[in-house]
Design a protein around this motif. Structure first.
Motif, PDB file in Angstrom:
ATOM      1  N   ASP A 107       0.901  -1.200   0.039  1.00  0.00           N
ATOM      2  CA  ASP A 107      -0.007  -0.100   0.031  1.00  0.00           C
ATOM      3  C   ASP A 107       0.872   1.110   0.035  1.00  0.00           C
ATOM      4  OD1 ASP A 107      -2.481   1.012  -0.108  1.00  0.00           O
ATOM      5  OD2 ASP A 107      -2.794   1.538   2.011  1.00  0.00           O
ATOM      6  N   GLU A 108       1.956   1.380  -0.635  1.00  0.00           N
ATOM      7  CA  GLU A 108       3.083   2.275  -0.719  1.00  0.00           C
ATOM      8  C   GLU A 108       3.405   2.663  -2.188  1.00  0.00           C
ATOM      9  OE1 GLU A 108       7.124   4.243   1.098  1.00  0.00           O
ATOM     10  OE2 GLU A 108       6.075   2.366   1.871  1.00  0.00           O
ATOM     11  N   ASN A 109       3.314   3.945  -2.558  1.00  0.00           N
ATOM     12  CA  ASN A 109       3.672   4.305  -3.813  1.00  0.00           C
ATOM     13  C   ASN A 109       5.160   3.624  -4.395  1.00  0.00           C
ATOM     14  OD1 ASN A 109       5.259   6.243  -5.830  1.00  0.00           O
ATOM     15  ND2 ASN A 109       3.008   6.470  -6.418  1.00  0.00           N
ATOM     16  N   PRO A 110       5.295   2.912  -5.568  1.00  0.00           N
ATOM     17  CA  PRO A 110       6.637   2.184  -5.575  1.00  0.00           C
ATOM     18  C   PRO A 110       7.771   3.200  -5.644  1.00  0.00           C
ATOM     19  CG  PRO A 110       5.159   2.310  -7.607  1.00  0.00           C
ATOM     20  CD  PRO A 110       4.249   2.469  -6.436  1.00  0.00           C
ATOM     21  N   TYR A 111       7.447   4.349  -6.445  1.00  0.00           N
ATOM     22  CA  TYR A 111       8.531   5.338  -6.402  1.00  0.00           C
ATOM     23  C   TYR A 111       8.802   6.222  -5.377  1.00  0.00           C
ATOM     24  CZ  TYR A 111       7.915   4.116 -11.691  1.00  0.00           C
ATOM     25  OH  TYR A 111       8.076   3.382 -12.559  1.00  0.00           O
ATOM     26  N   SER A 112       7.794   6.446  -4.441  1.00  0.00           N
ATOM     27  CA  SER A 112       8.368   6.977  -3.141  1.00  0.00           C
ATOM     28  C   SER A 112       8.912   5.996  -2.324  1.00  0.00           C
ATOM     29  CB  SER A 112       6.773   7.348  -2.418  1.00  0.00           C
ATOM     30  OG  SER A 112       5.979   8.381  -3.342  1.00  0.00           O
ATOM     31  N   ALA A 113       8.555   4.770  -2.462  1.00  0.00           N
ATOM     32  CA  ALA A 113       9.272   3.720  -1.618  1.00  0.00           C
ATOM     33  C   ALA A 113      10.563   3.646  -1.996  1.00  0.00           C
ATOM     34  CB  ALA A 113       8.543   2.385  -1.770  1.00  0.00           C
ATOM     35  N   PHE A 114      10.823   3.785  -3.460  1.00  0.00           N
ATOM     36  CA  PHE A 114      12.217   3.537  -4.060  1.00  0.00           C
ATOM     37  C   PHE A 114      13.195   4.677  -3.700  1.00  0.00           C
ATOM     38  CE2 PHE A 114      15.743   3.484  -7.274  1.00  0.00           C
ATOM     39  CZ  PHE A 114      15.933   2.174  -7.194  1.00  0.00           C
ATOM     40  N   ALA A 115      12.525   5.877  -3.580  1.00  0.00           N
ATOM     41  CA  ALA A 115      13.173   7.137  -3.218  1.00  0.00           C
ATOM     42  C   ALA A 115      13.591   7.170  -1.792  1.00  0.00           C
ATOM     43  CB  ALA A 115      12.134   8.217  -3.327  1.00  0.00           C
ATOM     44  N   SER A 116      12.839   6.598  -0.916  1.00  0.00           N
ATOM     45  CA  SER A 116      13.156   6.377   0.310  1.00  0.00           C
ATOM     46  C   SER A 116      14.494   5.597   0.609  1.00  0.00           C
ATOM     47  CB  SER A 116      12.006   5.829   1.256  1.00  0.00           C
ATOM     48  OG  SER A 116      11.144   6.896   1.294  1.00  0.00           O
ATOM     49  N   PHE A 117      14.330   4.324  -0.285  1.00  0.00           N
ATOM     50  CA  PHE A 117      15.517   3.436  -0.226  1.00  0.00           C
ATOM     51  C   PHE A 117      16.747   3.822  -0.642  1.00  0.00           C
ATOM     52  CE2 PHE A 117      17.717   0.312  -3.091  1.00  0.00           C
ATOM     53  CZ  PHE A 117      17.901  -0.779  -2.064  1.00  0.00           C
ATOM     54  N   LEU A 118      16.542   4.949  -1.750  1.00  0.00           N
ATOM     55  CA  LEU A 118      17.770   5.580  -2.184  1.00  0.00           C
ATOM     56  C   LEU A 118      18.692   6.131  -1.285  1.00  0.00           C
ATOM     57  CD1 LEU A 118      16.853   6.517  -5.634  1.00  0.00           C
ATOM     58  CD2 LEU A 118      18.182   4.539  -4.815  1.00  0.00           C
ATOM     59  N   LYS A 119      17.844   6.540   0.018  1.00  0.00           N
ATOM     60  CA  LYS A 119      18.592   7.145   1.127  1.00  0.00           C
ATOM     61  C   LYS A 119      19.211   6.458   2.263  1.00  0.00           C
ATOM     62  CE  LYS A 119      15.125   9.948   2.000  1.00  0.00           C
ATOM     63  NZ  LYS A 119      14.267  10.959   2.513  1.00  0.00           N
ATOM     64  N   THR A 120      18.934   5.153   2.091  1.00  0.00           N
ATOM     65  CA  THR A 120      19.631   4.183   2.819  1.00  0.00           C
ATOM     66  C   THR A 120      21.137   4.075   2.534  1.00  0.00           C
ATOM     67  OG1 THR A 120      19.278   2.399   1.607  1.00  0.00           O
ATOM     68  CG2 THR A 120      17.426   3.246   3.331  1.00  0.00           C
ATOM     69  N   ASP A 121      21.980   3.330   3.339  1.00  0.00           N
ATOM     70  CA  ASP A 121      23.157   2.959   3.276  1.00  0.00           C
ATOM     71  C   ASP A 121      23.530   2.259   1.705  1.00  0.00           C
ATOM     72  OD1 ASP A 121      24.085   4.420   5.421  1.00  0.00           O
ATOM     73  OD2 ASP A 121      24.131   2.780   6.765  1.00  0.00           O
ATOM     74  N   GLU A 122      22.785   1.199   1.637  1.00  0.00           N
ATOM     75  CA  GLU A 122      22.810   0.130   0.506  1.00  0.00           C
ATOM     76  C   GLU A 122      22.290   1.234  -0.499  1.00  0.00           C
ATOM     77  OE1 GLU A 122      20.902  -3.850  -1.260  1.00  0.00           O
ATOM     78  OE2 GLU A 122      20.319  -3.008   0.754  1.00  0.00           O
ATOM     79  N   GLY A 123      21.187   1.988  -0.529  1.00  0.00           N
ATOM     80  CA  GLY A 123      20.575   2.851  -1.572  1.00  0.00           C
ATOM     81  C   GLY A 123      21.415   3.711  -2.128  1.00  0.00           C
ATOM     82  N   VAL A 124      22.381   4.321  -1.309  1.00  0.00           N
ATOM     83  CA  VAL A 124      23.297   5.398  -1.816  1.00  0.00           C
ATOM     84  C   VAL A 124      24.260   4.826  -2.921  1.00  0.00           C
ATOM     85  CG1 VAL A 124      25.311   6.770  -1.074  1.00  0.00           C
ATOM     86  CG2 VAL A 124      23.161   6.717   0.256  1.00  0.00           C
ATOM     87  N   GLU A 125      24.728   3.510  -2.547  1.00  0.00           N
ATOM     88  CA  GLU A 125      25.463   2.834  -3.596  1.00  0.00           C
ATOM     89  C   GLU A 125      24.763   2.660  -4.922  1.00  0.00           C
ATOM     90  OE1 GLU A 125      28.827   2.895  -3.105  1.00  0.00           O
ATOM     91  OE2 GLU A 125      28.407   3.696  -1.193  1.00  0.00           O
ATOM     92  N   ILE A 126      23.720   2.025  -4.979  1.00  0.00           N
ATOM     93  CA  ILE A 126      22.801   1.889  -5.975  1.00  0.00           C
ATOM     94  C   ILE A 126      22.382   3.330  -6.633  1.00  0.00           C
ATOM     95  CG2 ILE A 126      20.469   1.415  -6.639  1.00  0.00           C
ATOM     96  CD1 ILE A 126      20.683  -0.883  -4.461  1.00  0.00           C
TER      97      ILE A 126
END
Length: 270
Positions: A243-262
């Motif tokens: 129940d979350e917008n996929p691109y909003s979820a991916f945007a939040s993921f990109l701010k994590t330690d793993e997401g920064v490298e991606i």
């Protein structure tokens, strides 16, 4: 002969006299024509609101001075809308809004007071028109519009594209820089509140970044919009929370330690 002692005189400074400041007078009831209007954007052709107390529609006014509930009734032949102040037989009247408005002339004081002072539906389904309040609201809208337009003028093209994508979707891909800036200014002018909200949203650019990466096939989003994978090898990047917008979820993921490298890897490919 003894010298007489010289009497000393002491001067006492006058004390300031406290003056009582009268409390500001309460605004008195003004005899004038009044206009009432229904709240909301869509108004029925006609709407009749209750004019007397019933089991279905409680028309009661709580009098703080007496601590009692006072019944309200609109009677055309009475001076007061309060039942305990009415005398003799009452001729009932109807309270009808037409095209969303009700104009009550100054000679109908009982109806004006009922609508302005006592009716429980005031500020719920209808309001009284106030030129002063309207001017304040207009001023706030103009100030918001000016703030939005000033912000839109100073936003860089990538940020502008990210904001406009929320409004226009993939259509921004075929727009020139000048078209993006023009439409951004129009968006800021016509919907200043939403524009300022998006301009201050720290995720809006990351969402745009994710959309561009998917459009470039650098990443893929599954048909059920629950999983992001690499476009080159299909390796899973993340699962989208329910129940979350996929691109909003991916945007939040990109701010994590793993997401920064991606993010860095996608940025190079973009």
């Amino acid at each position: 002969m003894a010298k007489q002692a010289k009497a000393e005189t002491i001067e006492v400074a006058p004390q300031p006299v406290a003056t009582k400041v009268a409390p500001p007078a309460k605004p008195s009831w003004e005899i004038k024509d009044r206009i009432y209007y229904l709240k909301g954007n869509k108004s029925p052709l006609t709407l009749t609101i209750p004019g007397k107390h019933t089991r279905k529609h409680a028309l009661l006014y709580f009098d703080e001075k007496s601590g009692k509930q006072r019944e309200i009734k609109y009677a055309t032949n009475q001076d007061s809308p309060l039942v305990d102040e009415q005398k003799g037989e009452c001729t009932m009247g109807h309270i009808v809004f037409k095209d969303g408005f009700l104009k009550v002339p100054k000679n109908m004081q009982n109806l004006q007071k009922l609508l302005s002072l006592y009716h429980p539906l005031k500020n719920k389904i209808y309001e009284e028109f106030s030129a002063v309040q309207e001017a304040k609201d207009d001023l706030l809208d103009l100030e918001m519009e000016i703030e939005a337009l000033n912000a839109a003028r100073n936003i860089d093209i990538d940020h502008a594209e990210a904001i406009l994508r929320v409004e226009k979707g993939s259509e921004v891909n075929s727009m020139s820089s000048k078209e993006i800036k023009r439409d951004l200014l129009l968006f800021a002018k016509n919907n200043a509140t939403m524009f300022i909200s998006l301009a201050n949203d720290e995720n809006v650019q990351l969402r745009n970044f994710a959309i561009k990466a998917r459009e470039a096939a650098i990443i893929n989003l599954s048909a059920d919009q629950r999983t992001f994978t690499w476009g080159s090898n299909g390796r899973k990047l993340m699962n989208v929370p329910f129940d979350e917008n996929p691109y909003s979820a991916f945007a939040s993921f990109l701010k994590t330690d793993e997401g920064v490298e991606i993010y860095k890897s996608i940025d190079k490919k973009l």
